[in-house]
Design an enzyme around this catalytic site. Structure first.
Site, mmCIF file in Angstrom:
data_model
loop_
_atom_site.group_PDB
_atom_site.id
_atom_site.type_symbol
_atom_site.label_atom_id
_atom_site.label_comp_id
_atom_site.label_asym_id
_atom_site.label_seq_id
_atom_site.Cartn_x
_atom_site.Cartn_y
_atom_site.Cartn_z
ATOM 1 N N ARG A 95 -7.654 -8.109 -9.117
ATOM 2 C CA ARG A 95 -8.428 -9.335 -9.349
ATOM 3 C C ARG A 95 -9.857 -8.961 -9.711
ATOM 4 N NH1 ARG A 95 -11.430 -8.831 -4.830
ATOM 5 N NH2 ARG A 95 -10.408 -8.087 -2.934
ATOM 6 N N LYS A 100 0.813 -1.214 0.000
ATOM 7 C CA LYS A 100 0.000 0.000 0.000
ATOM 8 C C LYS A 100 0.849 1.268 0.000
ATOM 9 C CE LYS A 100 -3.876 -2.386 0.330
ATOM 10 N NZ LYS A 100 -3.389 -3.756 0.501
ATOM 11 N N GLU A 122 -2.737 7.891 7.310
ATOM 12 C CA GLU A 122 -3.468 8.800 6.442
ATOM 13 C C GLU A 122 -4.426 9.646 7.279
ATOM 14 O OE1 GLU A 122 -3.977 6.136 2.368
ATOM 15 O OE2 GLU A 122 -5.661 6.377 3.729
#
Length: 456
Positions: free
Chosen positions: A292, A116, A200
């Site tokens: 995916r 990430k 964040e």
């Protein structure tokens, strides 16, 4: 074109892949655990191979057994679906080394987008908006305090290698930062063997909006609309819909452009989903890319008429996308409800057992993707999702009414499910108005459970 395909999954997604493959005249091989010997995907595939006992670690997550099954049955490709090994770069590398095609992106792309921190940095460099936060890994609590003070509370602590809400903590004041940072890090190490963390700014009560993309090896990338996935409980989606009624056409085009930029930035190939949060002012920020097919892909198929699994198989076969961006004209609404074997009144405790009777709803533009049948076994070893109900209508309120009717028709006897909770949500005025965020379930759970009991 792929000649023979092994499906490295179970349940409804395995059936979903088998159907599209057979329509493309691709032979299919199902794998199964001893627990799943009587499941429908085993019966519907052209061939089947037992790959181990009930525990996922010894069967559906057993890379060696899956590759051995693919080679023994002379498959030339493997489709992972979602979950299990679908975003496992080690698995993809092992397939590549064995000379097998993977229905999805390369191991390098999975590695890149699975981290990430690296994904966030890549997006920033390529002009994709990201949530304000740390630059790179936050190595310790002291650094976490500095960053949190800089961007302002509340903040969100996240695991770099995380997913499904694990290794994630909300922090609203500095007094809680130390314990939450250490708790998230410990959980991330236990779940992913990766304690790398970042921070964040917490976007309060956002919408969770994602864009479906398709990309081929010839650098053609298209966006197939967005999905509003904000009805969630503990970061697990419950209801998805398309389109997101909050977005203006101008903002929608900006969102699609950002998603395509994200795919180009990592040289993406195959089907993928770029996920964003949308704040109260309709500013959007990249949060991650799922490399995916998504559980909720049928809502996109309903409004676009595109079979995403077929497109995955064609792209893997080296074919060029025939669909152009101008071909994607969305003028209807679709909603999906995820049906889970669980007890909402007992803190959503997972349920297992035998389905004594199953009746699936029908009707115009009503679709059910499920592995259930009368007599089916719901195993305690795997995810509690039983399937999905998807509907489409020319208006959003029409789609809501159609979903209510579908849930009224649904009959499952023998096990408890979340059927009536989903039904209750569809009568909530904030949901009907589209005035909801990711905190919807958290804010309204008691009210919804009471309403659910009234409908039972």
């Amino acid at each position: 074109m792929i000649k023979k395909l092994l499906i490295a999954n179970r349940g409804e997604i395995a059936l979903r892949i088998i159907r599209s493959a057979e329509e493309l005249q691709i032979k299919t091989v199902a794998v199964y655990s001893t627990e799943d010997a009587e499941q429908l995907h085993v019966k519907f595939a052209d061939e089947s191979v037992c790959i181990g006992p009930a525990k996922s670690s010894e069967s559906y997550l057993n890379i060696n057994n899956i590759i051995s099954a693919a080679l023994a049955t002379k498959c030339d490709a493997v489709a992972p679906g979602y979950g299990f090994l679908s975003e496992n770069a080690k698995f993809v590398r092992a397939l590549e080394e064995a000379g097998l095609k993977f229905v999805g992106p390369s191991s390098e792309v999975i590695d890149m987008m699975g981290d990430k921190i690296a994904a966030r940095d890549l997006m920033k460099k390529n002009g994709v908006p990201v949530v304000p936060g740390s630059d790179g890994e936050v190595v310790d609590v002291e650094e976490a305090f500095i960053i949190a003070e800089k961007i302002g509370y509340p903040v969100l602590i996240k695991a770099s290698g995380g997913g499904g809400g694990k290794g994630m903590r909300r922090v609203y004041k500095s007094e809680d930062l130390k314990i939450e940072f250490e708790s998230a890090k410990s959980e991330a190490i236990a779940a992913f063997n990766n304690g790398s963390m970042y921070i964040e700014k917490l976007i309060v009560s956002p919408k969770h909006v994602e864009v479906q993309i398709l990309a081929d090896k010839y650098s053609n990338i298209i966006a197939l609309g967005e999905r509003d996935c904000s009805i969630q409980r503990k970061n697990q989606k419950m209801i998805e819909e398309t389109p997101c009624i909050r977005l203006t056409e101008e903002k929608r085009k900006e969102l699609y452009s950002a998603a395509i930029k994200a795919a180009k930035a990592c040289n993406y190939e195959n089907a993928g989903t770029v996920e964003f949060v949308l704040d109260r002012e309709n500013n959007f920020y990249f949060i991650e890319m799922n490399t995916r097919i998504q559980v909720e892909h049928p809502v996109t198929e309903m409004v676009t008429g595109v079979d995403l699994v077929k497109e995955q198989l064609k792209i893997t076969s080296g074919l060029k996308l025939k669909i152009k961006q101008e071909d994607i004209n969305i003028n209807s609404y679709a909603i999906e409800c995820r049906l889970n074997a669980e007890k909402p009144l007992e803190n959503f405790l997972p349920e297992s057992g035998n389905v004594n009777f199953f009746y699936a709803p029908g009707g115009v533009n009503t679709r059910v993707d499920s592995y259930l049948y009368s007599g089916a076994k719901v195993s305690p070893y795997y995810d509690s999702m039983l399937g999905k109900i998807i509907v489409k209508d020319s208006t959003r309120i029409g789609a809501i009414r159609k979903m209510r009717r579908a849930l009224e028709e649904l009959i499952i006897e023998g096990i408890k499910t979340n059927q009536y909770l989903l039904y209750a949500i569809l009568f909530d005025m904030d949901f009907i108005r589209g005035n909801y965020s990711t905190s919807f379930i958290e804010d309204k759970l008691e009210e919804l459970l009471n309403l659910m009991e009234a409908y039972r």
